[in-house]
Design a protein around this motif. Structure first.
Motif, PDB file in Angstrom:
ATOM      1  N   VAL A  64      54.413  52.815  50.130  1.00  0.00           N
ATOM      2  CA  VAL A  64      53.457  51.722  50.248  1.00  0.00           C
ATOM      3  C   VAL A  64      54.195  50.405  50.468  1.00  0.00           C
ATOM      4  CG1 VAL A  64      51.759  50.358  48.969  1.00  0.00           C
ATOM      5  CG2 VAL A  64      51.594  52.857  49.000  1.00  0.00           C
ATOM      6  N   ARG A  65      55.318  50.200  49.783  1.00  0.00           N
ATOM      7  CA  ARG A  65      56.047  48.933  49.923  1.00  0.00           C
ATOM      8  C   ARG A  65      56.506  48.695  51.362  1.00  0.00           C
ATOM      9  NH1 ARG A  65      59.112  47.435  46.237  1.00  0.00           N
ATOM     10  NH2 ARG A  65      58.875  49.050  44.690  1.00  0.00           N
ATOM     11  N   ASP A  66      56.630  49.777  52.156  1.00  0.00           N
ATOM     12  CA  ASP A  66      57.054  49.661  53.545  1.00  0.00           C
ATOM     13  C   ASP A  66      55.927  49.210  54.465  1.00  0.00           C
ATOM     14  OD1 ASP A  66      59.586  50.707  52.789  1.00  0.00           O
ATOM     15  OD2 ASP A  66      58.822  52.750  53.014  1.00  0.00           O
ATOM     16  N   ALA A  67      54.678  49.324  54.029  1.00  0.00           N
ATOM     17  CA  ALA A  67      53.532  49.017  54.883  1.00  0.00           C
ATOM     18  C   ALA A  67      52.626  47.921  54.325  1.00  0.00           C
ATOM     19  CB  ALA A  67      52.703  50.284  55.098  1.00  0.00           C
ATOM     20  N   MET A  68      52.816  47.540  53.073  1.00  0.00           N
ATOM     21  CA  MET A  68      51.918  46.575  52.434  1.00  0.00           C
ATOM     22  C   MET A  68      52.097  45.168  52.998  1.00  0.00           C
ATOM     23  SD  MET A  68      53.757  45.977  48.765  1.00  0.00           S
ATOM     24  CE  MET A  68      55.244  44.989  48.647  1.00  0.00           C
ATOM     25  N   PRO A 109      54.071  57.329  48.099  1.00  0.00           N
ATOM     26  CA  PRO A 109      54.174  57.705  49.513  1.00  0.00           C
ATOM     27  C   PRO A 109      52.898  57.318  50.272  1.00  0.00           C
ATOM     28  CG  PRO A 109      54.914  59.505  48.120  1.00  0.00           C
ATOM     29  CD  PRO A 109      54.286  58.479  47.214  1.00  0.00           C
ATOM     30  N   LEU A 110      53.061  56.932  51.538  1.00  0.00           N
ATOM     31  CA  LEU A 110      51.915  56.487  52.334  1.00  0.00           C
ATOM     32  C   LEU A 110      50.830  57.548  52.437  1.00  0.00           C
ATOM     33  CD1 LEU A 110      53.485  54.460  55.280  1.00  0.00           C
ATOM     34  CD2 LEU A 110      52.498  53.624  53.147  1.00  0.00           C
ATOM     35  N   ASP A 111      51.216  58.812  52.613  1.00  0.00           N
ATOM     36  CA  ASP A 111      50.211  59.881  52.701  1.00  0.00           C
ATOM     37  C   ASP A 111      49.357  59.935  51.439  1.00  0.00           C
ATOM     38  OD1 ASP A 111      50.952  60.713  55.239  1.00  0.00           O
ATOM     39  OD2 ASP A 111      52.300  62.276  54.505  1.00  0.00           O
ATOM     40  N   ALA A 122      49.583  56.706  61.833  1.00  0.00           N
ATOM     41  CA  ALA A 122      49.495  57.117  63.238  1.00  0.00           C
ATOM     42  C   ALA A 122      50.834  56.884  63.938  1.00  0.00           C
ATOM     43  CB  ALA A 122      48.382  56.357  63.945  1.00  0.00           C
ATOM     44  N   GLU A 123      51.515  55.792  63.617  1.00  0.00           N
ATOM     45  CA  GLU A 123      52.827  55.502  64.209  1.00  0.00           C
ATOM     46  C   GLU A 123      53.868  56.530  63.776  1.00  0.00           C
ATOM     47  OE1 GLU A 123      53.807  51.609  62.807  1.00  0.00           O
ATOM     48  OE2 GLU A 123      52.299  50.632  64.045  1.00  0.00           O
ATOM     49  N   ASP A 124      53.765  57.024  62.549  1.00  0.00           N
ATOM     50  CA  ASP A 124      54.751  57.950  62.001  1.00  0.00           C
ATOM     51  C   ASP A 124      54.506  59.405  62.388  1.00  0.00           C
ATOM     52  OD1 ASP A 124      55.978  55.831  60.801  1.00  0.00           O
ATOM     53  OD2 ASP A 124      55.164  56.201  58.804  1.00  0.00           O
ATOM     54  N   ARG A 138      43.159  50.101  54.087  1.00  0.00           N
ATOM     55  CA  ARG A 138      42.914  51.364  54.775  1.00  0.00           C
ATOM     56  C   ARG A 138      43.349  51.254  56.235  1.00  0.00           C
ATOM     57  NH1 ARG A 138      37.613  54.885  54.383  1.00  0.00           N
ATOM     58  NH2 ARG A 138      37.523  53.688  52.478  1.00  0.00           N
ATOM     59  N   ALA A 139      43.011  50.148  56.893  1.00  0.00           N
ATOM     60  CA  ALA A 139      43.347  49.968  58.310  1.00  0.00           C
ATOM     61  C   ALA A 139      44.857  49.963  58.534  1.00  0.00           C
ATOM     62  CB  ALA A 139      42.720  48.678  58.834  1.00  0.00           C
ATOM     63  N   VAL A 140      45.592  49.275  57.672  1.00  0.00           N
ATOM     64  CA  VAL A 140      47.057  49.239  57.805  1.00  0.00           C
ATOM     65  C   VAL A 140      47.629  50.640  57.611  1.00  0.00           C
ATOM     66  CG1 VAL A 140      49.180  48.428  56.687  1.00  0.00           C
ATOM     67  CG2 VAL A 140      47.349  46.812  57.214  1.00  0.00           C
ATOM     68  N   LEU A 141      47.127  51.361  56.614  1.00  0.00           N
ATOM     69  CA  LEU A 141      47.603  52.718  56.376  1.00  0.00           C
ATOM     70  C   LEU A 141      47.314  53.622  57.572  1.00  0.00           C
ATOM     71  CD1 LEU A 141      46.741  53.336  52.632  1.00  0.00           C
ATOM     72  CD2 LEU A 141      49.008  53.411  53.664  1.00  0.00           C
ATOM     73  N   GLN A 142      46.117  53.515  58.148  1.00  0.00           N
ATOM     74  CA  GLN A 142      45.773  54.338  59.309  1.00  0.00           C
ATOM     75  C   GLN A 142      46.726  54.065  60.467  1.00  0.00           C
ATOM     76  OE1 GLN A 142      41.653  53.134  59.578  1.00  0.00           O
ATOM     77  NE2 GLN A 142      40.948  55.129  58.837  1.00  0.00           N
ATOM     78  N   ARG A 143      46.975  52.785  60.740  1.00  0.00           N
ATOM     79  CA  ARG A 143      47.901  52.430  61.833  1.00  0.00           C
ATOM     80  C   ARG A 143      49.307  52.939  61.550  1.00  0.00           C
ATOM     81  NH1 ARG A 143      45.032  47.587  61.884  1.00  0.00           N
ATOM     82  NH2 ARG A 143      46.596  46.555  60.622  1.00  0.00           N
TER      83      ARG A 143
END
Length: 160
Positions: free
Chosen positions: A23-27, A105-107, A143-145, A135-140
């Motif tokens: 999460v810290r990588d995407a927050m 973990p992001l998942d 999808a990139e990963d 939710r939107a940031v996690l989805q993006r």
């Protein structure tokens, strides 16, 4: 009316030890917050722009105390006839429904947000507010990963 009892701790998904993105990588780091000693008037100023839906309230060590929204200000300050300059946001803040640990973990975070039907969740590290994940940031980010459906074909690999 408080959505979560102050005595009831916010639910947090468990941490995992695998090396997956966290999460810290995407927050969004360092979300807008006010100290618990700030006034309701200060919160009103932060909440004035239409794109700002809530402001996080933190204690002296950066620990997450709760959240204040426009609805909170109307119901707990305006409707009750309280003085916005004398009312402290720490007295108004509602405990968040949920928090997510920064090392989740992001998942797992996405699954948790989907299960709870949440749009945004505060991110904590040892109880301190360090970010917010949506939710939107996690989805993006997920999808990139993702690997393409046929990774060999996408890489141009041929059968031996």
């Amino acid at each position: 009316m408080s959505q979560v009892s102050v005595a009831e701790p916010a639910e947090t998904p468990a941490e995992s030890s695998d090396p997956a993105p966290r999460v810290r990588d995407a927050m969004i780091a360092d979300p807008r917050s006010l100290p618990a000693t700030a006034s309701a008037r200060d919160a009103g100023e932060v909440l004035t722009p239409t794109e700002v839906r809530a402001v996080y309230v933190v204690g002296p060590s950066g620990e997450l105390v709760g959240v204040v929204t426009r609805k909170t200000l109307v119901a707990r300050v305006v409707a009750e006839g309280r003085d916005p300059s004398a009312t402290r946001v720490g007295d108004l803040a509602e405990a968040p429904y949920y928090t997510i640990d920064a090392d989740t973990p992001l998942d797992d975070a996405f699954r948790f947000i989907e299960e709870q039907d949440a749009e945004r969740v505060p991110v904590v590290d040892d109880g301190r507010l360090v970010g917010v994940i949506s939710r939107a940031v996690l989805q993006r980010r997920l999808a990139e990963d993702e690997e393409p459906a046929d990774a060999d074909a996408a890489a141009g690999a041929e059968d031996p």
